[in-house]
Design an enzyme around this catalytic site. Structure first.
Site, PDB file in Angstrom:
ATOM      1  N   GLU A   8       9.681   0.882  -7.267  1.00 26.69           N
ATOM      2  CA  GLU A   8       9.139   0.214  -8.461  1.00 26.69           C
ATOM      3  C   GLU A   8       7.622   0.293  -8.358  1.00 26.69           C
ATOM      4  O   GLU A   8       7.037  -0.191  -7.391  1.00 26.69           O
ATOM      5  CB  GLU A   8       9.563  -1.256  -8.548  1.00 26.69           C
ATOM      6  CG  GLU A   8      10.976  -1.488  -9.012  1.00 26.69           C
ATOM      7  CD  GLU A   8      11.276  -2.964  -9.262  1.00 26.69           C
ATOM      8  OE1 GLU A   8      10.369  -3.683  -9.754  1.00 26.69           O
ATOM      9  OE2 GLU A   8      12.399  -3.386  -8.971  1.00 26.69           O
ATOM     10  N   GLU A  22      14.429  -6.662  -3.761  1.00 23.34           N
ATOM     11  CA  GLU A  22      13.433  -7.728  -3.573  1.00 23.34           C
ATOM     12  C   GLU A  22      14.041  -8.996  -2.969  1.00 23.34           C
ATOM     13  O   GLU A  22      13.825 -10.111  -3.469  1.00 23.34           O
ATOM     14  CB  GLU A  22      12.740  -8.039  -4.903  1.00 23.34           C
ATOM     15  CG  GLU A  22      11.900  -6.884  -5.413  1.00 23.34           C
ATOM     16  CD  GLU A  22      11.089  -7.212  -6.669  1.00 23.34           C
ATOM     17  OE1 GLU A  22      11.246  -8.329  -7.215  1.00 23.34           O
ATOM     18  OE2 GLU A  22      10.289  -6.361  -7.092  1.00 23.34           O
TER      19      GLU A  22
END
Length: 503
Positions: free
Chosen positions: A292, A173
């Site tokens: 995720e 991320e």
């Protein structure tokens, strides 16, 4: 009664289903590691300190690959802290989650846990506070046979044979302002390219995933994917996607449409990757790693994310899942399976306690959350080729999606065994659905080997320590097959699994 029909043909194949889509995620966050998979003082702990009750539930859940060690934790993690004698490992502040990390559990413990659980490890390298140099050293430590500083260090630590880790994530991320050392797309794309380059020089037999957007709603979404891949297209195999599903309106119909959003997300990212390929006139196709994903919206306050005083393994984002959450997880699995030509890996986040399908009490019991069941059933029964479905179904409308199908389904054919698995979700809130599935070219001499439904009268029903099986699949005997057509009645708001085999 609603009516729906599915037609499939054994020759009309989307893709072979990559079993890595049934992955999960272990991060040094909350009670996922400490009090989750690892608790040396627990009554069920084995010699390595692994909770065997959690291991048994993990095997039942059926993950094929497990991502480690983060997550946001990754971007401040020094892998060297988690290897070697435990009494010499440093205790650190984990800035990502405001916790104290003892490093009692690290790389080698995780590999040992993976071998015990019989799952493939997926590792990630820190591209926040660190970079290509540390990544190549970690890879050398894990995968090189011996005769060098880091490979011999692994052997000194008691692991003579290399770990042979093949799937690696290049950071986590990196577009997020919450990330330690957030980067621009150009900054990240460049470091991902250079990290991939040196890692492949250490071990040429790797699969590497670059960071995509942290979520579809990011302001840099799409431009991030394009610029990152424009830098590292030739050096990586995957681009990652992260998706967490919310039910802020407490409207189950609107909640269900997060599944349509996921489908759009997958198709958009694949298109962006193909645009980068087109610019290069390249036949290469970047695959997608949804590394995720899960439902997450109830345990979402600041106190759920961080506790005061730098505690060790505090309870963080311990979402208590209900029946409607399980239906959405089932729908997400169907969507990933139906995009099997591009989605080649996925990790439900996380495995235990932290937004996990498994819940534990530290020092006590372990049990299955509601979302455990659709994942476990899909992993157990979905093998082989995903067939292209022609679906006829009535629709429903919401404020954001005016024409969503009431039926979501996947059909998977395992040529090796002749098994055909049907996954079906009836999204009607009120009506039973008559489902007929025509299996063309798959032989008329078939039988129903298994049929089950996940249904509950209360959308908010949960599983708990006191009632661990309040929401669980139930076998059914009223599914029939005649001349290659499977017929079943699906209850409103139900997840269904039907397995047929040659008679």
């Amino acid at each position: 009664m609603l009516t729906s029909r599915i037609v499939v043909d054994r020759d009309f194949v989307i893709s072979e289903l990559d079993r890595r889509v049934f992955g999960t995620f272990v991060e040094h966050m909350g009670r996922c590691v400490y009090g989750g998979i690892y608790e040396p003082g627990h009554a069920t702990a084995n010699k390595d300190g692994f909770r065997q009750d959690v291991l048994e539930l993990t095997r039942e859940l059926g993950p094929t690959i497990v991502r480690y060690p983060g997550g946001n934790f990754l971007s401040g993690y020094n892998w060297e802290d988690g290897v070697g004698p435990k009494d010499k490992r440093p205790t650190r502040l984990d800035l990502a989650w405001g916790s104290t990390e003892t490093n009692e559990f690290g790389t080698n413990e995780f590999i040992t846990w993976c071998r015990t659980a019989k799952v493939e490890p997926m590792f990630a390298v820190n591209l926040g506070t660190r970079g290509p140099d540390e990544a190549r050293h970690l890879l050398e430590y894990c995968n090189h046979p011996g005769g060098t500083y880091y490979s011999d260090l692994r052997r000194e630590h008691g692991y003579e044979k290399p770990h042979g880790i093949k799937f690696w994530c290049l950071g986590n991320e990196m577009d997020g302002p919450w990330q330690i050392c957030q980067k621009t797309a150009r900054e990240y794309g460049r470091v991902a390219k250079e990290t991939a380059k040196v890692m492949r020089w250490v071990d040429g037999d790797l699969q590497l995933a670059a960071c995509g957007s942290s979520q579809r709603a990011m302001p840099t979404y799409a431009s991030w994917e394009y610029e990152v891949l424009d830098h590292c297209f030739n050096d990586v195999d995957f681009i990652s996607l992260h998706a967490y599903f919310r039910n802020d309106s407490n409207d189950v119909k609107e909640f269900f449409t997060v599944i349509e959003d996921l489908d759009s997300f997958i198709k958009e990212v694949a298109s962006i990757a193909d645009a980068v390929a087109a610019k290069r006139r390249s036949p290469k196709r970047i695959m997608l790693s949804l590394d995720e994903w899960n439902v997450w919206y109830k345990a979402h306050s600041p106190s759920d994310l961080r506790k005061p005083g730098w505690p060790k393994a505090p309870p963080l984002i311990e979402e208590i899942y209900n029946f409607e959450d399980a239906l959405v997880v089932g729908g997400a699995l169907i969507t990933m399976i139906n995009n099997a030509d591009r989605v080649k890996a996925a990790c439900i986040a996380q495995l235990v306690n932290v937004i996990g399908p498994i819940m534990t009490e530290t020092g006590g019991a372990a049990w299955r959350q509601t979302i455990f069941h659709p994942f476990a059933q899909a992993s157990r029964h979905a093998h082989g080729q995903v067939l292209r479905t022609k679906v006829q179904s009535e629709t429903f409308s919401t404020k954001t999606h005016p024409n969503a199908s009431l039926l979501l389904s996947s059909v998977i054919h395992d040529e090796a065994t002749g098994t055909v698995t049907i996954l079906a979700l009836n999204r009607s809130t009120t009506d039973e659905m008559q489902l007929d599935v025509e299996l063309r070219g798959l032989g008329e001499g078939r039988k129903v080997a298994l049929a089950s439904e996940l249904h509950h009268a209360d959308l908010k029903a949960i599983n708990s320590k006191a009632a661990p099986n309040a929401v669980a699949p139930k076998e059914r005997t009223d599914v029939s097959i005649d001349k290659g057509v499977v017929s079943a009645k699906l209850k409103p708001l139900s997840w269904n699994v039907i397995v047929t085999t040659p008679a």
